[in-house]
Enzyme design. Structure first.
Site, PDB file in Angstrom:
ATOM      1  N   ASP A  12      51.389  -5.181  58.399  1.00  0.00           N
ATOM      2  CA  ASP A  12      51.452  -3.770  58.028  1.00  0.00           C
ATOM      3  C   ASP A  12      51.303  -2.918  59.280  1.00  0.00           C
ATOM      4  O   ASP A  12      50.553  -3.274  60.199  1.00  0.00           O
ATOM      5  CB  ASP A  12      50.365  -3.395  57.007  1.00  0.00           C
ATOM      6  CG  ASP A  12      50.585  -1.993  56.430  1.00  0.00           C
ATOM      7  OD1 ASP A  12      51.685  -1.727  55.900  1.00  0.00           O
ATOM      8  OD2 ASP A  12      49.663  -1.167  56.534  1.00  0.00           O
ATOM      9  N   GLU A  14      50.564   1.120  60.585  1.00  0.00           N
ATOM     10  CA  GLU A  14      50.304   2.545  60.361  1.00  0.00           C
ATOM     11  C   GLU A  14      51.001   3.268  61.505  1.00  0.00           C
ATOM     12  O   GLU A  14      51.240   2.693  62.572  1.00  0.00           O
ATOM     13  CB  GLU A  14      48.805   2.849  60.326  1.00  0.00           C
ATOM     14  CG  GLU A  14      48.033   2.100  59.239  1.00  0.00           C
ATOM     15  CD  GLU A  14      48.568   2.272  57.826  1.00  0.00           C
ATOM     16  OE1 GLU A  14      49.117   3.355  57.508  1.00  0.00           O
ATOM     17  OE2 GLU A  14      48.476   1.314  57.038  1.00  0.00           O
ATOM     18  N   TYR A 120      60.944   0.102  56.192  1.00  0.00           N
ATOM     19  CA  TYR A 120      59.975   0.774  57.070  1.00  0.00           C
ATOM     20  C   TYR A 120      59.428  -0.113  58.197  1.00  0.00           C
ATOM     21  O   TYR A 120      59.773   0.075  59.361  1.00  0.00           O
ATOM     22  CB  TYR A 120      58.825   1.360  56.219  1.00  0.00           C
ATOM     23  CG  TYR A 120      57.994   2.331  57.005  1.00  0.00           C
ATOM     24  CD1 TYR A 120      58.382   3.657  57.141  1.00  0.00           C
ATOM     25  CD2 TYR A 120      56.836   1.911  57.674  1.00  0.00           C
ATOM     26  CE1 TYR A 120      57.650   4.540  57.909  1.00  0.00           C
ATOM     27  CE2 TYR A 120      56.098   2.790  58.441  1.00  0.00           C
ATOM     28  CZ  TYR A 120      56.503   4.096  58.554  1.00  0.00           C
ATOM     29  OH  TYR A 120      55.788   4.961  59.330  1.00  0.00           O
ATOM     30  N   HIS A 184      45.897   2.264  53.374  1.00  0.00           N
ATOM     31  CA  HIS A 184      46.425   2.992  54.536  1.00  0.00           C
ATOM     32  C   HIS A 184      45.626   2.753  55.806  1.00  0.00           C
ATOM     33  O   HIS A 184      45.606   3.584  56.718  1.00  0.00           O
ATOM     34  CB  HIS A 184      46.571   4.495  54.233  1.00  0.00           C
ATOM     35  CG  HIS A 184      47.360   4.745  52.982  1.00  0.00           C
ATOM     36  ND1 HIS A 184      48.643   4.250  52.805  1.00  0.00           N
ATOM     37  CD2 HIS A 184      47.039   5.381  51.829  1.00  0.00           C
ATOM     38  CE1 HIS A 184      49.068   4.586  51.604  1.00  0.00           C
ATOM     39  NE2 HIS A 184      48.112   5.260  50.988  1.00  0.00           N
ATOM     40  N   ASP A 189      45.651  -2.885  54.065  1.00  0.00           N
ATOM     41  CA  ASP A 189      46.932  -3.052  53.364  1.00  0.00           C
ATOM     42  C   ASP A 189      47.443  -4.495  53.458  1.00  0.00           C
ATOM     43  O   ASP A 189      48.017  -5.015  52.500  1.00  0.00           O
ATOM     44  CB  ASP A 189      47.980  -2.081  53.917  1.00  0.00           C
ATOM     45  CG  ASP A 189      47.742  -0.643  53.451  1.00  0.00           C
ATOM     46  OD1 ASP A 189      46.979  -0.437  52.486  1.00  0.00           O
ATOM     47  OD2 ASP A 189      48.343   0.276  54.048  1.00  0.00           O
TER      48      ASP A 189
HETATM   49  N1  DCM Z   1      53.467   7.614  55.904  1.00  0.00           N
HETATM   50  C1  DCM Z   1      53.577   9.000  55.929  1.00  0.00           C
HETATM   51  N2  DCM Z   1      53.645   9.702  54.755  1.00  0.00           N
HETATM   52  C2  DCM Z   1      53.626   9.082  53.570  1.00  0.00           C
HETATM   53  C3  DCM Z   1      53.516   7.669  53.522  1.00  0.00           C
HETATM   54  C4  DCM Z   1      53.434   6.969  54.715  1.00  0.00           C
HETATM   55  O1  DCM Z   1      53.608   9.582  57.009  1.00  0.00           O
HETATM   56  N3  DCM Z   1      53.686   9.778  52.441  1.00  0.00           N
HETATM   57  C5  DCM Z   1      53.404   6.876  57.167  1.00  0.00           C
HETATM   58  C6  DCM Z   1      52.029   6.931  57.809  1.00  0.00           C
HETATM   59  C7  DCM Z   1      51.460   5.568  57.546  1.00  0.00           C
HETATM   60  C8  DCM Z   1      52.701   4.688  57.478  1.00  0.00           C
HETATM   61  O2  DCM Z   1      53.708   5.507  56.921  1.00  0.00           O
HETATM   62  O3  DCM Z   1      50.602   5.171  58.593  1.00  0.00           O
HETATM   63  C9  DCM Z   1      52.542   3.401  56.718  1.00  0.00           C
HETATM   64  O4  DCM Z   1      52.182   3.653  55.378  1.00  0.00           O
HETATM   65  P1  DCM Z   1      51.245   2.654  54.546  1.00  0.00           P
HETATM   66  O5  DCM Z   1      49.813   3.037  54.798  1.00  0.00           O
HETATM   67  O6  DCM Z   1      51.641   2.825  53.128  1.00  0.00           O
HETATM   68  O7  DCM Z   1      51.436   1.284  55.071  1.00  0.00           O
HETATM   69 MG    MG Z   2      49.471   0.643  55.576  1.00  0.00          MG
HETATM   70 MG    MG Z   3      52.606  -0.227  54.854  1.00  0.00          MG
END
Ligand code: DCM
Ligand code: MG
Ligand code: MG
Ligand code: MG
Length: 224
Positions: A12, A14, A120, A184, A189
């Site tokens: 995963d 971020e 992604y 997140h 995750d």
């Molecule tokens: N993200 C974002 N806005 C969202 C969903 C995700 O900017 N509505 C971006 C920031 C997170 C990354 O995608 O760090 C990964 O998402 P996740 O935490 O679901 O893995």
């Molecule tokens: Mg994540």
């Molecule tokens: Mg993710």
């Protein structure tokens, strides 16, 4: 192509934002689990699934160099200030080397698994690798757990079409009847994804040959 992946690496990222923001990675977590542990999961006395003990794990925070969107900062709890106060380094050729060494340590062949990985995580990782003029070498495949779940856990007719049905926390709630830990956050995750995979391991392992793609086929999210 019938191939038995010996290692599954749950992944995963971020980042600073969504695909249209041309994001940069802020946090990366990879947990490598051997097929043996997926086929022979550990359970507690109540019979509930446990995370496998024998795993290899890499979790790193990365200075993204560009600002996080306010949404990404809010979701992840990370900020440019926090990352720089902790002297985090940017995505470097050395980080590519570390990831390559991590992959090479695993029993081959490997399949990377990420939730929404095809849209992604894999394209974003490819962009960051391209930025340091590198890539992973050798045969490597990847699987989008969200895509598999759409087949093995179809939305029942009684549930109206709802785009939240396949989010990681929602799938976890459905399978385990409780909240996942630390959404997140890259490691949180990944561990949520690993539990989801374990819960449906037979199905995931049945579909992986049909639904996985070669890493070489992943198109970078954008040109750095
Ligand atoms: N993200 C974002 N806005 C969202 C969903 C995700 O900017 N509505 C971006 C920031 C997170 C990354 O995608 O760090 C990964 O998402 P996740 O935490 O679901 O893995
Ligand atoms: Mg994540
Ligand atoms: Mg993710
Ligand atoms: Mg072997």
């Amino acid at each position: 192509m019938a191939q038995t992946f010996q290692t599954y690496i749950f992944l995963d990222l971020e980042s600073t934002g969504l695909a249209h923001d041309c994001p940069r990675i802020t946090e990366i977590c990879l947990v490598a689990v051997h097929l043996h542990s997926l086929q022979n999961p550990e359970r507690d006395e109540a019979g509930d699934l446990l995370l496998p003990h024998v795993v290899d794990k890499v979790c790193l925070c990365v200075d993204p160099v560009i600002p996080l969107t306010s949404k990404a900062a809010h979701m992840t709890g990370l900020s440019n200030e926090k990352l720089s106060l902790n002297q985090k380094q940017s995505f470097s050729p050395e980080l590519l080397g570390l990831l390559r060494d991590f992959l090479e340590r695993q029993d081959q062949p490997i399949c990377l698994v990420a939730h929404n990985g095809f849209s992604y995580d894999f394209p974003l990782l490819k962009t960051e690798l391209q930025r340091v003029q590198g890539d992973f070498s050798g045969p490597l495949s990847c699987l989008d757990s969200c895509k598999v779940l759409r087949t093995i856990d179809p939305i029942p007719n009684s549930v109206r079409i709802w785009k939240g049905y396949y989010t990681l926390p929602e799938v976890y709630r459905r399978f385990f009847g409780k909240e996942p830990q630390r959404s997140h956050c890259a490691e949180g995750d990944v561990l949520t994804l690993l539990m989801i995979f374990l819960h449906k391991a037979q199905d995931f392992l049945r579909w992986v040959n049909i639904m996985s793609l070669s890493w070489a086929k992943i198109v970078p999210m954008y040109t750095p």
